[in-house]
Write a protein that holds these residues in place. Structure first.
Motif, short mmCIF file in Angstrom:
data_model
loop_
_atom_site.label_atom_id
_atom_site.label_comp_id
_atom_site.label_asym_id
_atom_site.label_seq_id
_atom_site.Cartn_x
_atom_site.Cartn_y
_atom_site.Cartn_z
N ILE A 111 0.57 13.44 -6.27
CA ILE A 111 1.69 14.14 -5.64
C ILE A 111 2.98 13.79 -6.38
N PRO A 112 3.66 14.75 -6.98
CA PRO A 112 4.94 14.46 -7.65
C PRO A 112 5.91 13.79 -6.69
N THR A 113 6.58 12.74 -7.15
CA THR A 113 7.46 11.95 -6.29
C THR A 113 8.87 11.87 -6.87
N TYR A 114 9.84 12.34 -6.08
CA TYR A 114 11.25 12.27 -6.45
C TYR A 114 11.94 11.26 -5.54
N TYR A 115 12.85 10.49 -6.09
CA TYR A 115 13.56 9.50 -5.28
C TYR A 115 15.05 9.82 -5.31
N TYR A 116 15.63 10.05 -4.13
CA TYR A 116 17.06 10.33 -4.00
C TYR A 116 17.73 9.15 -3.30
N ILE A 117 18.82 8.67 -3.84
CA ILE A 117 19.51 7.46 -3.39
C ILE A 117 18.60 6.27 -3.70
N ALA A 118 18.66 5.84 -4.92
CA ALA A 118 17.75 4.81 -5.43
C ALA A 118 17.90 3.49 -4.70
N PRO A 119 16.82 2.73 -4.58
CA PRO A 119 16.91 1.38 -4.01
C PRO A 119 17.93 0.55 -4.78
N LYS A 120 18.65 -0.29 -4.08
CA LYS A 120 19.71 -1.10 -4.71
C LYS A 120 19.11 -2.32 -5.41
N VAL A 121 18.30 -2.04 -6.41
CA VAL A 121 17.61 -3.11 -7.13
C VAL A 121 18.57 -3.96 -7.95
N TRP A 122 19.77 -3.43 -8.22
CA TRP A 122 20.77 -4.20 -8.95
C TRP A 122 21.37 -5.31 -8.06
N ALA A 123 21.09 -5.22 -6.76
CA ALA A 123 21.59 -6.24 -5.83
C ALA A 123 20.53 -7.31 -5.57
N TRP A 124 19.31 -6.89 -5.36
CA TRP A 124 18.23 -7.84 -5.11
C TRP A 124 16.89 -7.11 -5.29
N LYS A 125 15.85 -7.89 -5.41
CA LYS A 125 14.50 -7.36 -5.63
C LYS A 125 14.43 -6.47 -6.87
N GLU A 126 14.88 -7.00 -8.01
CA GLU A 126 14.81 -6.24 -9.25
C GLU A 126 13.37 -5.97 -9.66
#
Length: 385
Positions: A111-126
């Protein structure tokens, strides 16, 4: 085409609804199935709402641990429902802990998956960057600095502005006069200080007493709590000073309240950015479960927690977090941003610069147009193959 969309909190519901409106403009025959709230239901039909975010909004390490059986049950439900719906695309909106689990499931099923409003990986959980690279086909971000951040990690991201600007533009069109606002809500003539204690019960319980304790030191102002309809009014009054003379309570009027506020005390989150973009000087605070706070200090990779400071890459608004939430310090900081305070003029100038960085309204519709365009391109390429 068939769109399965997952948003897990109030802001995601708002931005998801705008995204759905944009998709329908590009694809009038669009069929939706979604996790979200009332705003998304107005666009996609309440019969297509699988689960309301009120049943799944858990925040903080300890809170998630306590509700883990519920969360795991919802993940199982989502997988079954996604499989049954057979969408042309899965669109995930923020809500990383849940959504990345579903992204992995969708990838295995093609299933093609698009992500809108990306997880804030730059803050934690990189470490989640690897999951995004592996399981997400298209990434759409809402902060300009995120484009370079993800590109440096092997992920091309699309940026079309921030959807908060859409909400602010919409509110400006329906704004009422300050006189009418005060009269309608039975507020007196004193300047207003808005109290935004959060949208979750745990946030209100932990942060509002600190805010109202500060209010006791400013009888010349009236402090107004911005309540939300999915939390009982008694929650705001319990353990706080909502019953004293200079603290009032309003429900579901955050934007009107901010538009007429002289200053605000805000619980860290999206509201800090919204408050700044509405040109309201603010003090940011956040208190949480001690266990969550301790773990947070260990894992957070950023110097600040408020989006205002993160975007500007410097301290624009003062943050009082966890053990730094001392009432005397809060009183001092609030005085500094009230009229004639020594920090107010500088903060207002920084806010103007922030607005320039955020871009114009219409981000959600621009993202929707790009999503539909990419889906059509991929579909055509698949048929040619």
């Amino acid at each position: 085409m068939r769109y399965y969309i997952i948003a897990g909190e109030a802001s995601g519901d708002l931005h998801g609804s705008k995204l759905m409106e944009g998709i329908r403009m590009q694809d009038p025959e669009a069929q939706f199935r979604f996790w979200g709230g009332d705003r998304m239901a107005q666009v996609g039909g309440s019969e297509n709402l699988v689960k309301h975010y009120k049943e799944s909004a858990f925040m903080g390490f300890w809170e998630v641990l306590v509700h883990l059986p519920v969360i795991l049950g919802q993940i199982r439900l989502c997988k079954r429902d996604l499989t049954a719906f057979r969408p042309d695309v899965l669109i995930l909106i923020d809500y990383a802990g849940f959504n990345l689990q579903i992204a992995r499931f969708a990838k295995k099923r093609g299933i093609p998956t698009y992500y809108y409003i990306a997880p804030k990986v730059w803050a934690w959980k990189e470490s989640r960057v690897k999951l995004i690279r592996r399981y997400v086909d298209r990434l759409f971000v809402i902060f300009p600095f995120e484009v370079d951040y993800f590109r440096q990690r092997g992920i091309e991201a699309f940026y079309f502005g921030n959807p908060i600007m859409d909400a602010l533009a919409e509110r400006r069109e329906t704004s009422e006069s300050e006189e009418h606002f005060r009269k309608r809500n039975k507020l007196d003539d004193r300047p207003i200080v808005a109290l935004l204690a959060g949208s979750r019960a745990s946030e209100v319980i932990h942060n509002l007493p600190f805010m109202t304790a500060i209010a006791n030191h400013f009888p010349q102002y009236q402090f107004v709590v911005a309540g939300v309809s999915w939390l009982e009014e008694n929650l705001y009054r319990r353990g706080s000073a909502c019953s004293i003379g200079n603290v009032s309570y309003l429900r579901d009027q955050t934007y009107p309240l901010l538009s007429h506020a002289t200053a605000a005390i805000v619980t860290s989150g999206t509201a800090t950015l919204e408050t700044a973009l509405m040109q309201v000087p603010e003090l940011v605070c956040y208190w949480c479960n001690p266990i969550s706070g301790f773990i947070g200090k260990l894992v957070l990779k950023i110097r600040w927690v408020s989006l205002v400071n993160i975007i500007m890459n410097r301290e624009v608004v003062r943050e009082l977090l966890y053990t730094d939430m001392v009432v005397e310090d809060g009183v001092k900081e609030l005085a500094a941003i009230l009229p004639k305070g020594e920090k107010r003029e500088r903060m207002e100038a920084d806010y103007a610069e922030l607005r320039e960085k955020m871009g114009e309204a219409g981000a959600s519709h621009r993202v929707a147009a790009k999503m539909v365009e990419l889906l059509k391109e991929d579909s055509s390429a698949s048929k040619r193959a």
